[in-house]
Design a protein around this motif. Structure first.
Motif, PDB file in Angstrom:
ATOM      1  N   GLY A 123     -13.342  -4.688  11.105  1.00  0.00           N
ATOM      2  CA  GLY A 123     -12.399  -4.760  12.216  1.00  0.00           C
ATOM      3  C   GLY A 123     -11.064  -5.371  11.871  1.00  0.00           C
ATOM      4  N   HIS A 124     -10.928  -5.971  10.680  1.00  0.00           N
ATOM      5  CA  HIS A 124      -9.656  -6.553  10.274  1.00  0.00           C
ATOM      6  C   HIS A 124      -8.739  -5.474   9.696  1.00  0.00           C
ATOM      7  N   SER A 125      -7.450  -5.602   9.970  1.00  0.00           N
ATOM      8  CA  SER A 125      -6.500  -4.607   9.480  1.00  0.00           C
ATOM      9  C   SER A 125      -5.916  -5.029   8.138  1.00  0.00           C
ATOM     10  N   VAL A 126      -5.366  -4.056   7.459  1.00  0.00           N
ATOM     11  CA  VAL A 126      -4.747  -4.268   6.154  1.00  0.00           C
ATOM     12  C   VAL A 126      -3.455  -3.470   6.106  1.00  0.00           C
ATOM     13  N   ILE A 127      -2.481  -3.992   5.389  1.00  0.00           N
ATOM     14  CA  ILE A 127      -1.225  -3.282   5.164  1.00  0.00           C
ATOM     15  C   ILE A 127      -1.165  -2.824   3.713  1.00  0.00           C
ATOM     16  N   VAL A 128      -0.757  -1.589   3.513  1.00  0.00           N
ATOM     17  CA  VAL A 128      -0.561  -1.059   2.167  1.00  0.00           C
ATOM     18  C   VAL A 128       0.914  -0.761   1.966  1.00  0.00           C
ATOM     19  N   MET A 129       1.491  -1.377   0.941  1.00  0.00           N
ATOM     20  CA  MET A 129       2.855  -1.038   0.547  1.00  0.00           C
ATOM     21  C   MET A 129       2.791   0.089  -0.473  1.00  0.00           C
ATOM     22  N   ASP A 130       3.611   1.097  -0.247  1.00  0.00           N
ATOM     23  CA  ASP A 130       3.740   2.215  -1.180  1.00  0.00           C
ATOM     24  C   ASP A 130       5.155   2.170  -1.738  1.00  0.00           C
ATOM     25  N   ALA A 131       5.266   1.834  -3.008  1.00  0.00           N
ATOM     26  CA  ALA A 131       6.570   1.719  -3.660  1.00  0.00           C
ATOM     27  C   ALA A 131       6.568   2.623  -4.888  1.00  0.00           C
ATOM     28  N   PRO A 132       7.067   3.851  -4.761  1.00  0.00           N
ATOM     29  CA  PRO A 132       7.024   4.795  -5.884  1.00  0.00           C
ATOM     30  C   PRO A 132       7.630   4.187  -7.145  1.00  0.00           C
ATOM     31  N   PRO A 133       6.880   4.126  -8.237  1.00  0.00           N
ATOM     32  CA  PRO A 133       7.354   3.441  -9.448  1.00  0.00           C
ATOM     33  C   PRO A 133       8.657   3.982 -10.016  1.00  0.00           C
ATOM     34  N   ALA A 134       8.964   5.237  -9.738  1.00  0.00           N
ATOM     35  CA  ALA A 134      10.234   5.786 -10.232  1.00  0.00           C
ATOM     36  C   ALA A 134      11.428   5.128  -9.557  1.00  0.00           C
ATOM     37  N   HIS A 135      11.212   4.523  -8.395  1.00  0.00           N
ATOM     38  CA  HIS A 135      12.304   3.934  -7.629  1.00  0.00           C
ATOM     39  C   HIS A 135      12.162   2.424  -7.420  1.00  0.00           C
ATOM     40  N   GLU A 136      10.936   1.924  -7.412  1.00  0.00           N
ATOM     41  CA  GLU A 136      10.676   0.522  -7.075  1.00  0.00           C
ATOM     42  C   GLU A 136       9.692  -0.079  -8.075  1.00  0.00           C
ATOM     43  N   ASP A 137       9.806  -1.393  -8.256  1.00  0.00           N
ATOM     44  CA  ASP A 137       8.874  -2.145  -9.092  1.00  0.00           C
ATOM     45  C   ASP A 137       8.235  -3.208  -8.207  1.00  0.00           C
ATOM     46  N   ILE A 138       6.908  -3.153  -8.050  1.00  0.00           N
ATOM     47  CA  ILE A 138       6.259  -4.099  -7.140  1.00  0.00           C
ATOM     48  C   ILE A 138       6.074  -5.482  -7.757  1.00  0.00           C
ATOM     49  N   ARG A 139       6.296  -5.632  -9.052  1.00  0.00           N
ATOM     50  CA  ARG A 139       6.019  -6.923  -9.684  1.00  0.00           C
ATOM     51  C   ARG A 139       6.884  -8.058  -9.144  1.00  0.00           C
ATOM     52  N   PRO A 140       8.190  -7.839  -8.874  1.00  0.00           N
ATOM     53  CA  PRO A 140       8.949  -8.933  -8.246  1.00  0.00           C
ATOM     54  C   PRO A 140       8.397  -9.339  -6.885  1.00  0.00           C
ATOM     55  N   TRP A 141       7.938  -8.366  -6.089  1.00  0.00           N
ATOM     56  CA  TRP A 141       7.347  -8.708  -4.799  1.00  0.00           C
ATOM     57  C   TRP A 141       6.131  -9.604  -4.993  1.00  0.00           C
ATOM     58  N   LEU A 142       5.248  -9.237  -5.921  1.00  0.00           N
ATOM     59  CA  LEU A 142       4.048 -10.029  -6.166  1.00  0.00           C
ATOM     60  C   LEU A 142       4.397 -11.438  -6.640  1.00  0.00           C
TER      61      LEU A 142
END
Length: 337
Positions: free
Chosen positions: A46-65
């Motif tokens: 019953g708990h919700s989750v958010i998924v970020m989709d950051a296409p690697p060709a345009h975005e790098d998720i490592r700074p966010w993490l």
């Protein structure tokens, strides 16, 4: 993953695998001014989750993490991470809700909501480790302001800039850059405003969209919040909030007591001018380059902030004159053919 359908299938498959939720579905949660998108799903418990989709060709998720971990280490509320994959560009994270401050703000609520946001800002500036973050240096500050002539003046307003106009712009940019670089350096979120702060059920505030954080001027995030591009407050009220924050910053050892209230307000106002010159360019670029028309509606407010600052400080009067002439008799919210 060459198509949107391929990307959607990969996103869903990855989320189900990482969370061990074979029946989970994803629906749009929110968009973004960048290439990122956000999706919400409900787990079996019953708990919700958010998924970020950051296409690697345009975005790098490592700074966010990286920044999320720094914020949480300082006791701030940023989404916890369940799973991530930098190669694919996916993050499954804690759902902090969708109650941003912006629709909650009015004359009756703003003092309390901003008090919470300013508490979080002070913690952020005092306690978040930023020593190794990219510097908000002269090159970055100038490059941001150079978006103004390219996208706002030339592309949006169709202005042909002469040599005197360029001299005015370059002198103003240099002065604004010097003012920013003379401030104490702290953690800078870079988009600390009402659309990136979440009102939490416990009365606290959640921080999102922090992946572009740098080490830079103390007043940058303060002016982002108090001279918000999406909502405006009376100048006297903004001044009171700003000076109250100065007192707290001095007490925390972040701002030198020798720099008095007038000096702080000047630094604050000029930092706002730098930011709003940048935003005028960015909002136009978001339309003409990226097809995101909603930001044009906010141009009049941002220009009003800009002109207010140029009128308050004589050395920026020529810049104000240039911007007033450029925008005269134009509905800024309408695109140029």
């Amino acid at each position: 993953m060459d198509t949107l359908d391929d990307r959607a299938a990969a996103r869903l498959r990855w989320t189900r695998d990482m969370l061990h939720e074979p029946l989970l579905r994803l629906a749009p949660a929110s968009g973004d001014a960048s290439f990122r998108s956000y999706w919400r799903g409900t787990r079996g418990d019953g708990h919700s989750v958010i998924v970020m989709d950051a296409p690697p060709a345009h975005e790098d998720i490592r700074p966010w993490l990286d920044i999320a971990a720094r914020l949480r280490a300082a006791g701030l509320v940023a989404p916890g991470v369940y799973a991530s994959d930098a190669t694919l560009g996916f993050i499954a994270m804690q759902d902090l809700g969708s109650a941003t401050l912006l629709p909650l703000l009015d004359a009756h609520t703003v003092d309390a909501l901003y008090a919470t946001a300013l508490d979080a800002l002070l913690t952020m500036q005092r306690d978040v480790d930023c020593a190794d973050l990219p510097p908000y240096d002269a090159a970055r500050l100038i490059a941001e302001m150079e978006l103004l002539p390219t996208w706002f003046l030339q592309r949006h307003l169709g202005v042909e800039l002469g040599c005197a106009d360029w001299d005015t712009l370059e002198l103003a940019m240099r002065r604004l850059c010097n003012s920013a670089l003379a401030q104490p350096r702290v953690f800078v979120h870079r988009d600390y405003h009402s659309r990136n702060l979440l009102a939490l059920p416990d009365g606290g505030v959640g921080v999102i969209d922090f992946q572009d954080a740098v080490r830079g001027p103390l007043t940058y995030d303060l002016v982002s919040l108090l001279k918000d591009c999406y909502i405006a407050w009376p100048a006297a009220q903004v001044r009171r909030w700003a000076l109250d924050y100065r007192t707290r910053a001095v007490g925390a050892g972040l701002w030198p007591a020798a720099r008095d209230e007038a000096d702080f307000l000047r630094a604050f106002d000029l930092m706002g001018l730098q930011r709003h010159l940048k935003v005028l360019g960015i909002f136009c670029r978001l339309y003409y380059r990226d097809g995101k028309a909603q930001y044009l509606a906010d141009l009049p407010r941002v220009l009003a902030y800009t002109l207010e600052a140029t009128r308050a400080y004589a050395e920026f009067a020529a810049l104000g004159d240039l911007l007033e002439r450029a925008g005269a008799a134009r509905d800024l919210t309408l695109p140029r053919a």
